[in-house]
Design an enzyme around this catalytic site. Structure first.
Site, short mmCIF file in Angstrom:
data_model
loop_
_atom_site.label_atom_id
_atom_site.label_comp_id
_atom_site.label_asym_id
_atom_site.label_seq_id
_atom_site.Cartn_x
_atom_site.Cartn_y
_atom_site.Cartn_z
N SER A 187 -25.16 -17.52 11.48
CA SER A 187 -26.16 -17.43 12.53
C SER A 187 -25.55 -17.76 13.90
O SER A 187 -24.60 -17.12 14.32
CB SER A 187 -27.35 -18.32 12.19
OG SER A 187 -28.53 -17.82 12.75
N LYS A 239 -52.42 -21.23 26.58
CA LYS A 239 -51.50 -22.31 26.92
C LYS A 239 -51.24 -23.22 25.73
O LYS A 239 -50.15 -23.80 25.61
CB LYS A 239 -52.07 -23.13 28.10
CG LYS A 239 -51.14 -24.23 28.58
CD LYS A 239 -49.81 -23.65 29.03
CE LYS A 239 -48.84 -24.72 29.47
NZ LYS A 239 -47.51 -24.16 29.80
#
Length: 361
Positions: A187, A239
């Site tokens: 990765s 939010k």
């Protein structure tokens, strides 16, 4: 036995008993021969010269709960001490340690610097972070006696942003830099490795795993079962997306998916540039899963099956030397108070609550 002998033995015995009675006076027990002692023994008060033995009150057994608490406290203290000791070894400053154990400021002879990247990619100040890797590569670049860098990798990846920064550091390094892979080079760690001049790996190395993920935790069902209500006040509807207090909407999920897809595109492009492959070739291999070292060499994600000595011989030859050069290792300092502060900071961060994690590679 004569009467004189009996009297002498009796007097000796009484003296011995009175000595113990005096000791009882000092320790708070009723003195033998006193009124308290006589009363306790059931004798007439004031019986002069009568020595009476009074059993000391039984000691109160120590509470098992108290013993358990003391053992727990000592155990926690030992664990905390061990954690601090382990953490103190991970510092932001580095020193140079030669193979003979000395600590030179610079290499005394032509050498290869070894940098160990052996933990999760992130921002902890070690060689597995942008700042830590930069400080080591800058030192190697500035030392005329350092002819190249061996990047010894044993990491399964980590934060995407840190991997991006570190990939550029490796790509821009002005001297030969070669990766030798240990058990895992996956990765974000592989993204960094892909920018090196050459990649060695073992046949069984877990390598590649090109892909990105982002986790969002939804604890709203658990809160409902526990009767916990969370009142969230936001400036916009999304939010609090990923806060863990409610599930994502379809629009929010699509938004996060687009973020992951874009980061994955950048990941693929970085690997393609570093490995001299097309974006299409890398994308075909970017299924998020690791390959063995043998497979990676066959498909072009690594260059050669080999180990540390092989990598050292290779980079020494790239630097123009027939024989393997000696090595110096950039180790981390173990004498800074910053380690303890980092430990406290990381503990606070890990306990900050549920929500969307940083994109991981």
């Amino acid at each position: 036995m004569h009467d004189g002998d009996r009297n002498q033995q009796s007097a000796s015995f009484d003296d011995y008993a009175r000595a113990y009675a005096a000791r009882d006076m000092r320790t708070g027990y009723p003195a033998c021969g006193s009124a308290a002692c006589d009363d306790a023994a059931g004798s007439a008060p004031g019986a002069s010269g009568q020595v009476t033995y009074v059993a000391a009150p039984p000691r109160q057994p120590v509470s098992r709960a108290l013993v358990a608490v003391v053992i727990c406290v000592l155990g926690v203290a030992l664990i905390a001490s061990a954690s601090c000791s382990a953490t103190v070894t991970h510092m932001t400053d580095s020193v140079v340690t030669a193979t003979d154990g000395s600590v030179p400021i610079q290499a005394a002879t032509p050498s290869i610097a070894v940098v160990d990247m052996d933990s999760a990619i992130g921002y902890d100040g070690t060689a597995s972070s942008p700042d830590g890797l930069r400080s080591r590569l800058d030192r190697a670049a500035a030392d005329d006696q350092v002819k190249g860098v061996l990047l010894r990798v044993n990491s399964g990846g980590g934060t995407a942003t840190a991997g991006e920064e570190m990939s550029k550091l490796v790509a821009d390094f002005p001297k030969p830099i070669v990766v030798v892979s240990a058990a895992t080079n996956a990765s974000a760690a592989y993204e960094i490795s892909s920018q090196a001049d050459y990649i060695f790996c073992a046949k069984t190395t877990s390598i590649g795993a090109i892909g990105v993920y982002l986790q969002v935790t939804d604890l709203s069902g658990l809160y409902d079962k526990l009767g916990i209500e969370v009142d969230t006040i936001t400036s916009t509807d999304s939010k609090d997306a990923g806060s863990g207090f409610r599930p994502l909407t379809d629009e929010e999920r699509a938004w996060y998916q687009s973020m992951v897809d874009r980061i994955d595109e950048d990941f693929v492009q970085t690997v393609a540039e570093g490995r001299g492959m097309t974006i299409g070739e890398v994308k075909t291999l970017a299924n998020g899963l690791p390959y063995t070292g043998s497979q990676a060499v066959e498909i072009g994600l690594a260059d050669e099956i080999g180990y540390f000595d092989d990598a050292l011989a290779y980079i020494s030859a790239q630097a123009g030397y027939d024989a393997p050069l000696p090595t110096i290792t950039y180790e981390q300092s173990t004498s800074s108070l910053d380690a303890l502060l980092d430990l406290l900071s990381s503990s606070e961060s890990s306990a900050s609550g549920a929500g969307a994690s940083l994109p991981q590679q």
